[in-house]
Design a protein around this motif. Structure first.
Motif, PDB file in Angstrom:
ATOM      1  N   THR A 110      -7.062  -0.875   4.172  1.00  0.00           N
ATOM      2  CA  THR A 110      -7.825   0.370   3.018  1.00  0.00           C
ATOM      3  C   THR A 110      -7.499   1.254   3.821  1.00  0.00           C
ATOM      4  O   THR A 110      -7.384   1.772   5.008  1.00  0.00           O
ATOM      5  CB  THR A 110      -9.455  -0.106   4.119  1.00  0.00           C
ATOM      6  OG1 THR A 110     -10.193  -0.980   3.770  1.00  0.00           O
ATOM      7  CG2 THR A 110     -10.134   1.345   2.485  1.00  0.00           C
ATOM      8  N   VAL A 111      -6.810   2.287   2.528  1.00  0.00           N
ATOM      9  CA  VAL A 111      -6.446   3.936   2.274  1.00  0.00           C
ATOM     10  C   VAL A 111      -7.860   4.777   2.454  1.00  0.00           C
ATOM     11  O   VAL A 111      -8.140   4.867   1.294  1.00  0.00           O
ATOM     12  CB  VAL A 111      -5.080   3.987   1.116  1.00  0.00           C
ATOM     13  CG1 VAL A 111      -5.350   5.534   1.868  1.00  0.00           C
ATOM     14  CG2 VAL A 111      -4.326   2.977   1.535  1.00  0.00           C
ATOM     15  N   ASP A 112      -8.187   5.707   3.189  1.00  0.00           N
ATOM     16  CA  ASP A 112      -9.262   6.674   3.579  1.00  0.00           C
ATOM     17  C   ASP A 112      -9.634   7.364   2.327  1.00  0.00           C
ATOM     18  O   ASP A 112      -8.027   8.329   2.105  1.00  0.00           O
ATOM     19  CB  ASP A 112      -9.804   6.935   4.839  1.00  0.00           C
ATOM     20  CG  ASP A 112     -10.101   5.937   5.586  1.00  0.00           C
ATOM     21  OD1 ASP A 112     -10.617   5.176   5.447  1.00  0.00           O
ATOM     22  OD2 ASP A 112      -9.988   5.848   6.891  1.00  0.00           O
TER      23      ASP A 112
ATOM     24  N   GLY B  18       0.750   3.874  -3.391  1.00  0.00           N
ATOM     25  CA  GLY B  18      -0.470   4.478  -2.884  1.00  0.00           C
ATOM     26  C   GLY B  18      -1.690   4.133  -2.916  1.00  0.00           C
ATOM     27  O   GLY B  18      -2.025   4.757  -3.965  1.00  0.00           O
ATOM     28  N   ALA B  19      -1.841   3.313  -2.817  1.00  0.00           N
ATOM     29  CA  ALA B  19      -3.699   2.267  -3.351  1.00  0.00           C
ATOM     30  C   ALA B  19      -3.638   1.175  -1.694  1.00  0.00           C
ATOM     31  O   ALA B  19      -2.830   0.997  -1.432  1.00  0.00           O
ATOM     32  CB  ALA B  19      -3.161   1.392  -4.155  1.00  0.00           C
ATOM     33  N   SER B  20      -4.176   1.355  -2.025  1.00  0.00           N
ATOM     34  CA  SER B  20      -5.613   0.448  -1.043  1.00  0.00           C
ATOM     35  C   SER B  20      -5.188  -1.160  -1.410  1.00  0.00           C
ATOM     36  O   SER B  20      -5.538  -1.306  -2.539  1.00  0.00           O
ATOM     37  CB  SER B  20      -7.428   0.419  -0.590  1.00  0.00           C
ATOM     38  OG  SER B  20      -7.978   1.838  -0.224  1.00  0.00           O
TER      39      SER B  20
ATOM     40  N   CYS C  31      -8.938   7.101  -0.189  1.00  0.00           N
ATOM     41  CA  CYS C  31      -8.097   6.673  -1.996  1.00  0.00           C
ATOM     42  C   CYS C  31      -8.445   6.311  -2.974  1.00  0.00           C
ATOM     43  O   CYS C  31      -9.091   4.701  -2.320  1.00  0.00           O
ATOM     44  CB  CYS C  31      -6.993   6.351  -1.788  1.00  0.00           C
ATOM     45  SG  CYS C  31      -5.503   5.242  -3.120  1.00  0.00           S
ATOM     46  N   GLU C  32      -8.943   6.014  -4.498  1.00  0.00           N
ATOM     47  CA  GLU C  32      -9.974   5.133  -5.313  1.00  0.00           C
ATOM     48  C   GLU C  32      -8.675   4.143  -6.191  1.00  0.00           C
ATOM     49  O   GLU C  32      -9.341   3.761  -6.950  1.00  0.00           O
ATOM     50  CB  GLU C  32     -10.427   6.096  -6.110  1.00  0.00           C
ATOM     51  CG  GLU C  32     -11.366   7.194  -5.897  1.00  0.00           C
ATOM     52  CD  GLU C  32     -12.150   7.973  -6.677  1.00  0.00           C
ATOM     53  OE1 GLU C  32     -11.154   8.740  -7.396  1.00  0.00           O
ATOM     54  OE2 GLU C  32     -12.850   8.406  -6.548  1.00  0.00           O
ATOM     55  N   ARG C  33      -7.491   4.552  -5.777  1.00  0.00           N
ATOM     56  CA  ARG C  33      -7.018   3.150  -6.538  1.00  0.00           C
ATOM     57  C   ARG C  33      -6.568   2.402  -5.983  1.00  0.00           C
ATOM     58  O   ARG C  33      -6.474   1.573  -4.328  1.00  0.00           O
ATOM     59  CB  ARG C  33      -4.509   3.471  -6.073  1.00  0.00           C
ATOM     60  CG  ARG C  33      -5.082   3.978  -7.213  1.00  0.00           C
ATOM     61  CD  ARG C  33      -3.079   5.105  -6.980  1.00  0.00           C
ATOM     62  NE  ARG C  33      -2.323   5.448  -8.608  1.00  0.00           N
ATOM     63  CZ  ARG C  33      -0.844   5.609  -7.902  1.00  0.00           C
ATOM     64  NH1 ARG C  33      -0.266   4.823  -7.711  1.00  0.00           N
ATOM     65  NH2 ARG C  33      -0.719   5.420 -10.021  1.00  0.00           N
TER      66      ARG C  33
ATOM     67  N   SER D 261       1.088  -1.043   0.324  1.00  0.00           N
ATOM     68  CA  SER D 261      -0.459   0.402  -0.241  1.00  0.00           C
ATOM     69  C   SER D 261       0.724   0.896   0.036  1.00  0.00           C
ATOM     70  O   SER D 261       0.790   2.300  -0.945  1.00  0.00           O
ATOM     71  CB  SER D 261      -0.931  -0.266   1.625  1.00  0.00           C
ATOM     72  OG  SER D 261      -1.642   0.927   1.592  1.00  0.00           O
ATOM     73  N   ASP D 262       1.762   1.530   0.881  1.00  0.00           N
ATOM     74  CA  ASP D 262       3.121   2.552   0.939  1.00  0.00           C
ATOM     75  C   ASP D 262       3.609   2.641  -0.320  1.00  0.00           C
ATOM     76  O   ASP D 262       3.858   4.029  -1.125  1.00  0.00           O
ATOM     77  CB  ASP D 262       3.885   1.966   2.116  1.00  0.00           C
ATOM     78  CG  ASP D 262       3.326   2.334   3.421  1.00  0.00           C
ATOM     79  OD1 ASP D 262       1.609   3.045   3.430  1.00  0.00           O
ATOM     80  OD2 ASP D 262       3.719   1.752   4.382  1.00  0.00           O
TER      81      ASP D 262
END
Length: 108
Positions: free
Chosen positions: A67-69, A50-52, A71-73, A46-47
């Motif tokens: 889940t990255v709040d 840059g994505a969930s 984030c649409e990736r 994820s880091d």
């Protein structure tokens, strides 16, 4: 949860997706990881992307994920008993398709 199942992402009209084989180095790391190790590996991916990130089978909820709040990736890794059949499904918002190139067979 089912909201994070592969099928749920495939139904989102604002996302486009591409599927490729997983990186040869990531497959064994995901398959051999404990549950806690898999969650940590999801955080690392994820880091980097840059994505969930979610890991699971083609059907049903993921077995691990981050889940990255906002984030649409999304990267969804589908594990299979055969390494060659393990897949990476990358989801991006419509209009951001150029980023698929950087996500192709992501190495971490």
């Amino acid at each position: 949860t089912t909201a994070h199942a592969l099928s749920a992402f495939l139904q989102r009209e604002f996302l486009v997706h591409r599927t490729c084989g997983m990186s040869r180095t990531l497959v064994p790391r995901m398959k051999e990881a404990s549950q806690d190790g898999l969650e940590e590996l999801c955080r690392q991916v994820s880091d980097a992307a840059g994505a969930s990130v979610y890991v699971g089978r083609a059907v049903g909820p993921p077995s691990a994920g981050v889940t990255v709040d906002g984030c649409e990736r999304v990267l969804y890794f589908v594990l299979d008993p055969l390494d060659v059949d393990c897949k990476q499904v990358s989801f991006l918002p419509v209009g951001q398709e150029a980023a698929f190139e950087e996500l192709y067979k992501l190495e971490v």
